[in-house]
Design an enzyme around this catalytic site. Structure first.
Site, PDB file in Angstrom:
ATOM      1  N   GLU A 186       0.833  -1.206   0.000  1.00  0.00           N
ATOM      2  CA  GLU A 186       0.000   0.000   0.000  1.00  0.00           C
ATOM      3  C   GLU A 186       0.869   1.258   0.000  1.00  0.00           C
ATOM      4  O   GLU A 186       1.752   1.412   0.846  1.00  0.00           O
ATOM      5  CB  GLU A 186      -0.884   0.040   1.249  1.00  0.00           C
ATOM      6  CG  GLU A 186      -1.792  -1.166   1.418  1.00  0.00           C
ATOM      7  CD  GLU A 186      -2.429  -1.219   2.803  1.00  0.00           C
ATOM      8  OE1 GLU A 186      -3.601  -1.570   2.882  1.00  0.00           O
ATOM      9  OE2 GLU A 186      -1.729  -0.911   3.798  1.00  0.00           O
ATOM     10  N   CYS A 187       0.620   2.140  -0.915  1.00  0.00           N
ATOM     11  CA  CYS A 187       1.198   3.481  -0.954  1.00  0.00           C
ATOM     12  C   CYS A 187       2.729   3.429  -0.866  1.00  0.00           C
ATOM     13  O   CYS A 187       3.399   3.133  -1.849  1.00  0.00           O
ATOM     14  CB  CYS A 187       0.587   4.342   0.150  1.00  0.00           C
ATOM     15  SG  CYS A 187       0.731   6.128  -0.167  1.00  0.00           S
ATOM     16  N   GLY A 188       3.321   3.685   0.292  1.00  0.00           N
ATOM     17  CA  GLY A 188       4.767   3.627   0.427  1.00  0.00           C
ATOM     18  C   GLY A 188       5.325   2.264   0.084  1.00  0.00           C
ATOM     19  O   GLY A 188       6.412   2.143  -0.503  1.00  0.00           O
ATOM     20  N   GLY A 202      -0.621  -0.642  -4.841  1.00  0.00           N
ATOM     21  CA  GLY A 202      -1.150   0.627  -5.313  1.00  0.00           C
ATOM     22  C   GLY A 202      -1.168   1.663  -4.220  1.00  0.00           C
ATOM     23  O   GLY A 202      -0.897   1.364  -3.051  1.00  0.00           O
TER      24      GLY A 202
END
Length: 453
Positions: free
Chosen positions: A327-329, A425
């Protein structure tokens, strides 16, 4: 029944977190065992709560969970505690898409929690009464049962208290003066985490001393006891998977944005969690699944890049079909390169194409509903997941496996990379909002284990 209280405010920056942390620390100093909860998807404030109470804080989010699961989580987390202190997000009535839906006020309504409104008194006098009356009257039932004043002088406070209680008909439970020594700064892009704040323990100690002097803590505890017993229907969860698949979870300063309930649900559904640090560990622990949460990898890009053996092992594992949620990072970490805050580019894992780069403002901020374009690790084609985005860094290869749609808006975009063994993502997921997705992740990990990988 556990007593509960919501600390809310007129808007962001009014002092909600300062009051909440000071009250929590004062309660701990008295020998009580409080529980802290944050309204909404915020990761940062629960970190501060956790440092104070010495236990994990939780998020209560009506967009993610709906009323029943939100009440269930509140009751579960409050069990065995002396009091639950909830902190609101943004302004009290600020919810989704310029409505009050899923706001701190909506949380107070759904959980029947008495709320105390934090008002920044700097530069104000009797005009504060107009602000407070507006909040009290904006909805037929505001649930606001008192006021706390921030940045008010000791000399002015008695007269302000008298004016507010006389004109607004609601008690004032105390104040904090301007406390520059307790200020928690924010960086240019994003907020400082609890681990990054120099002298945090000293700041919390000073705050607690001030709270004991100028806040009616006994009155707040009495107010918390007026909350009625909470009725909650447990969510329907998938059956636990067999085989106890081991999920390696990245956890350090670079990867610290994860909902505690995500981790607990993975365990409840049959997973066994082991933790590692991409900043410090040279190898992955033996595992059948990988969870790379968000955080601030861009601040540690050079150190992450320096762990060449670990980066290579993660790339080979992901390419070899190790079930992975990033997720993200964590998504940025799996890509080819990541730009740091100075504009330098650093090699990352290379399991995905793309380069993460800095932008001057928040990108695609807010709640989204994800619709899958094809079958993948977490769901089938056409199925939906509830998620949240919050990032200043972007990628030149953000993916297109899902369509993200903002609530009550025409705005949407494609995002995320997904295969039968991968979700990667920018959107952050809350597993209690998507329990079947968590179960699919674990089922894939169990199957990976049975193959002897």
């Amino acid at each position: 029944m556990t007593p509960q209280l919501l600390i809310t405010g007129t808007g962001s920056g009014c002092g909600k977190t300062t009051f909440t942390c000071g009250i929590l620390q004062a309660l701990v100093n008295r020998g009580l065992r409080p529980m802290a909860c944050k309204s909404g998807p915020d990761y940062i404030d629960p970190m501060f709560h956790s440092r104070v109470i010495g236990a994990e804080s939780c998020n209560l989010d009506l967009f993610f969970y709906g009323p029943d699961t939100t009440r269930f989580l509140l009751r579960r987390h409050g069990a065995g505690r002396d009091v639950v202190v909830l902190e609101g997000a943004m302004g009290y009535y600020d919810g989704v898409a310029l409505t009050s839906d899923d706001s701190a006020w909506a949380l107070a309504c759904e959980t029947q929690t008495p709320a105390v409104l934090v008002v920044d008194g700097r530069g104000g006098a009797v005009s504060l009464c107009a602000t407070i009356l507006g909040f009290l009257r904006f909805q037929p039932e505001s649930h606001i049962r008192g006021v706390l004043l921030n940045r008010v002088s000791t000399g002015l406070y008695p007269r302000l208290k008298e004016a507010i209680e006389g004109r607004c008909g609601t008690p004032v439970y105390g104040y904090l003066p301007n406390l520059p020594q307790c200020t928690i700064e924010s960086r240019h892009l994003g907020l400082l985490t609890a681990d990054e704040v120099e002298g945090l323990r000293e700041k919390m100690t000073l705050l607690a001393v001030q709270v004991e002097q100028t806040v009616d803590l006994n009155g707040l505890l009495t107010l918390a006891n007026t909350a009625p017993a909470l009725e909650a229907i447990p969510p329907a969860l998938p059956k636990p998977v067999r085989g106890k698949p081991v999920i390696a979870v990245a956890k350090d300063e670079a990867f610290c944005f994860v909902y505690q309930d995500n981790l607990e649900l993975l365990e409840q559904l049959g997973g066994k969690l082991v933790y590692f640090s991409p900043l410090r560990d040279e190898k992955l622990p033996p595992c059948q699944g990988l969870y790379l949460p968000g955080g601030y990898p861009e601040l540690y890009a050079a150190r992450l890049s320096g762990q060449t053996d670990l980066r290579k092992e993660i790339r080979q594992a992901v390419e070899g079909g190790l079930p992975t949620v990033a997720e993200c990072g964590g998504f940025l970490y799996l890509q080819q390169e990541l730009e740091d805050g100075e504009g330098n580019r650093w090699p990352m894992c290379g399991a995905l194409p793309g380069r993460g780069y800095r932008t001057p403002r928040l990108q695609r901020f807010g709640y989204v509903t994800l619709t899958a374009g094809w079958d993948n690790l977490l769901c089938g084609a056409g199925e939906t997941l509830r998620a949240h985005e919050f990032h200043y860094w972007d990628s030149d290869s953000p993916g297109d496996a899902f369509h993200a749609q903002k609530p009550c808006s025409r705005r949407g975009w494609n995002c995320a990379v997904a295969t039968e063994t991968l979700y990667a993502g920018f959107p952050h997921l809350a597993f209690y909002a998507n329990p079947n997705a968590a179960a699919r992740f674990l089922s894939k990990a169990a199957a990976y284990r049975r193959k002897g990988k």
